[in-house]
Design a protein around this motif. Sequence first.
Motif, PDB file in Angstrom:
ATOM      1  N   ARG A 166      76.031  10.805  46.753  1.00  0.00           N
ATOM      2  CA  ARG A 166      75.681  12.055  46.090  1.00  0.00           C
ATOM      3  C   ARG A 166      75.807  13.216  47.066  1.00  0.00           C
ATOM      4  N   PHE A 167      75.993  14.408  46.498  1.00  0.00           N
ATOM      5  CA  PHE A 167      76.098  15.622  47.305  1.00  0.00           C
ATOM      6  C   PHE A 167      75.321  16.710  46.583  1.00  0.00           C
ATOM      7  N   GLY A 168      74.429  17.379  47.276  1.00  0.00           N
ATOM      8  CA  GLY A 168      73.642  18.455  46.681  1.00  0.00           C
ATOM      9  C   GLY A 168      74.368  19.787  46.787  1.00  0.00           C
ATOM     10  N   LEU A 169      74.880  20.254  45.676  1.00  0.00           N
ATOM     11  CA  LEU A 169      75.580  21.539  45.628  1.00  0.00           C
ATOM     12  C   LEU A 169      74.668  22.541  44.943  1.00  0.00           C
ATOM     13  N   THR A 170      74.342  23.612  45.639  1.00  0.00           N
ATOM     14  CA  THR A 170      73.415  24.596  45.088  1.00  0.00           C
ATOM     15  C   THR A 170      74.135  25.869  44.669  1.00  0.00           C
ATOM     16  N   ASN A 171      73.455  26.642  43.853  1.00  0.00           N
ATOM     17  CA  ASN A 171      73.973  27.945  43.458  1.00  0.00           C
ATOM     18  C   ASN A 171      74.184  28.811  44.693  1.00  0.00           C
ATOM     19  N   ARG A 172      73.290  28.708  45.635  1.00  0.00           N
ATOM     20  CA  ARG A 172      73.403  29.490  46.876  1.00  0.00           C
ATOM     21  C   ARG A 172      74.698  29.137  47.622  1.00  0.00           C
ATOM     22  N   ASP A 173      75.034  27.823  47.693  1.00  0.00           N
ATOM     23  CA  ASP A 173      76.279  27.389  48.342  1.00  0.00           C
ATOM     24  C   ASP A 173      77.489  28.032  47.674  1.00  0.00           C
ATOM     25  N   LEU A 174      77.509  27.979  46.345  1.00  0.00           N
ATOM     26  CA  LEU A 174      78.651  28.522  45.597  1.00  0.00           C
ATOM     27  C   LEU A 174      78.755  30.032  45.750  1.00  0.00           C
TER      28      LEU A 174
END
Length: 104
Positions: A53-61
């Motif tokens: 799994r990989f945690g992709l956040t709104n902040r990253d995007l």
Amino acid sequence: MDRRIKASRTQEKRLAHKVGGVTTARSGAGWAVKNDVRNNKWSIECKTTSAARFGLTNRDLLSAERHALLDMREMAFAIEMCGRHWVVISEENFLRFLELEADT
């Protein structure tokens, strides 16, 4: 060299070659160009993990998008996870691609 750093550099070099672009030297530490790979149209932030799994956040995007816009390019977020390669783009870009495909 740490295996995570080596995997990350390998991912960046592979993607840069595939998109006809270059890797960004010191992309995390530099002040001008931040995302990891760029070509004439795209600025791509790259992440790699061997986890399931990989945690992709709104902040990253939003951060990747802001850096791409400052570089006057479109943003993509490339994730290498468990040996598969994924690319995240905005819905606007996706719909634009569908329109271009329909026009041909």
